[in-house]
Scaffold this motif. Structure first.
Motif, PDB file in Angstrom:
ATOM      1  N   TRP A  36      50.638  86.077  32.701  1.00 54.16           N
ATOM      2  CA  TRP A  36      52.075  86.469  32.059  1.00 54.16           C
ATOM      3  C   TRP A  36      51.912  88.085  31.852  1.00 54.16           C
ATOM      4  O   TRP A  36      51.038  88.868  32.281  1.00 54.16           O
ATOM      5  N   VAL A  37      53.054  88.585  31.416  1.00 54.05           N
ATOM      6  CA  VAL A  37      53.114  89.918  31.145  1.00 54.05           C
ATOM      7  C   VAL A  37      53.487  90.090  29.390  1.00 54.05           C
ATOM      8  O   VAL A  37      53.987  89.504  28.808  1.00 54.05           O
ATOM      9  N   ASP A  38      53.176  91.492  29.302  1.00 55.90           N
ATOM     10  CA  ASP A  38      53.441  91.847  27.943  1.00 55.90           C
ATOM     11  C   ASP A  38      54.463  93.230  28.031  1.00 55.90           C
ATOM     12  O   ASP A  38      54.067  94.023  28.347  1.00 55.90           O
ATOM     13  N   ILE A  39      55.643  92.774  27.788  1.00 56.60           N
ATOM     14  CA  ILE A  39      56.575  93.842  28.266  1.00 56.60           C
ATOM     15  C   ILE A  39      56.504  95.386  27.460  1.00 56.60           C
ATOM     16  O   ILE A  39      56.113  96.131  28.135  1.00 56.60           O
ATOM     17  N   PRO A  40      56.498  95.168  26.158  1.00 54.99           N
ATOM     18  CA  PRO A  40      56.405  96.518  25.438  1.00 54.99           C
ATOM     19  C   PRO A  40      55.135  96.944  25.581  1.00 54.99           C
ATOM     20  O   PRO A  40      54.676  98.256  25.403  1.00 54.99           O
ATOM     21  N   GLY A  41      54.045  96.240  25.837  1.00 61.57           N
ATOM     22  CA  GLY A  41      52.609  96.415  25.626  1.00 61.57           C
ATOM     23  C   GLY A  41      52.371  96.938  27.237  1.00 61.57           C
ATOM     24  O   GLY A  41      51.145  97.575  27.320  1.00 61.57           O
TER      25      GLY A  41
END
Length: 316
Positions: A36-41
């Motif tokens: 998965w991704v962590d967008i702001p991270g």
């Protein structure tokens, strides 16, 4: 778990370190890993999962830009839609090759939700950050380049989300989170063209001045989605604290409470594809909300009776 049991699901935390805004989860069957991704991270994450437990720590891949969505690549690696373009990485943490530059003003737009179709093409929608115009577009990347397939200044969206296809590939779904609307289309797999647009689901708008803890009812708005092997569309309802499972006709078959108030996207995984994962958001949420939902931003999982569909790989 029977359909009637979905009203009181048993969720397990796959991660304990929260993401700011988890998104774009997919199951890699060869690796038995969830990505998965962590967008702001500005990072991509992955972890091996067995049953409802992570095997070992989560691995993180830091990036210099926000990742909107990712997908596995046939033969190994990842394709990822970052703010300024779509990139290919042949190995985890490896060098990034930009396949195509972003076709928009990167000061106002970025890539958001997307995934691959069964033909191996990578799709990514854009998000218009000022959120005062529906300028978001759905793009498709194939061997001939990047193509704008839906949206823009004529029939665009503010926040592209909820992209998914029916098991037979003849129906496509695409949501505009800001408009609280999920649209369905007839889909031609050979050309990638969308026709016969119709409203699949229209959620009630967010009440003016509404905030978490308000006594005014609000069911949330459609975020990311996945389709199961029965053709049912699972939609995360951001600020609704629930997933909705729709029949192919758009009927709400089940409402599934989630352990975070802002679920962002479900996906199916596990050896039998009967584990339902959901990413969630923590970024920008109030202290009062986080006190009630301390697992906000974590990845959660539960078992379901109807299997999902395999993740599709990008074909170069």
């Amino acid at each position: 778990m029977h359909a009637s049991d979905l009203s009181s699901p048993t969720w397990a935390a796959i991660t304990t370190e929260p993401n700011g805004l988890g998104e774009s989860p997919f199951w890699h069957p060869q690796e038995q890993r969830l990505y998965w991704v962590d967008i702001p991270g500005r990072r991509i994450a992955r972890v091996a999962v067995q049953g409802l437990q992570a095997l070992g720590p989560v691995e993180y891949w830091p990036l210099t830009q926000e990742p909107g969505c990712i997908a596995p690549v046939q033969g190994g690696g990842l394709v990822m839609a970052l703010r300024d373009g779509i990139y290919l990485a042949r190995e985890w943490g490896g060098p990034l090759l930009r396949l195509v530059a972003a076709p928009y003003d990167t000061a106002k737009l970025r890539f958001n939700d997307g995934k691959c179709d069964a033909q191996g093409r990578f799709w990514a929608g854009s998000l218009y950050e000022p959120k005062d115009q529906a300028l978001g577009t759905l793009y498709m990347l194939d061997g001939q380049g990047l193509h704008a397939m839906l949206g823009g200044d004529k029939d665009g969206v503010v926040t592209a989300n909820g992209l998914a296809w029916s098991p037979d590939g003849r129906t496509a779904y695409w949501a505009d989170t800001a408009a609280h609307q999920i649209r369905a289309f007839d889909f031609d797999a050979a050309s990638g063209q969308f026709t016969n647009v119709r409203v699949f689901y229209q959620a009630a708008p967010k009440p003016t001045g509404w905030a978490w803890g308000s006594s005014t009812p609000y069911g949330g708005r459609p975020d990311g989605a996945a389709v199961d092997s029965a053709g049912c569309y699972w939609s995360a309802q951001y600020e609704g604290g629930r997933l909705l499972r729709f029949s192919p006709k758009g009927e709400v078959l089940a409402q599934v409470p989630t352990p975070a108030f802002c679920p962002t996207m479900p996906c199916f995984g596990g050896p039998d594809l009967k584990t339902l994962f959901v990413t969630t958001a923590r970024h920008g949420r109030s202290e009062a909300e986080l006190a009630q939902y301390p697992g906000a931003g974590c990845v959660w999982a539960m078992r379901v009776e109807v299997a999902g569909l395999n993740s599709c790989h990008f074909k170069i």
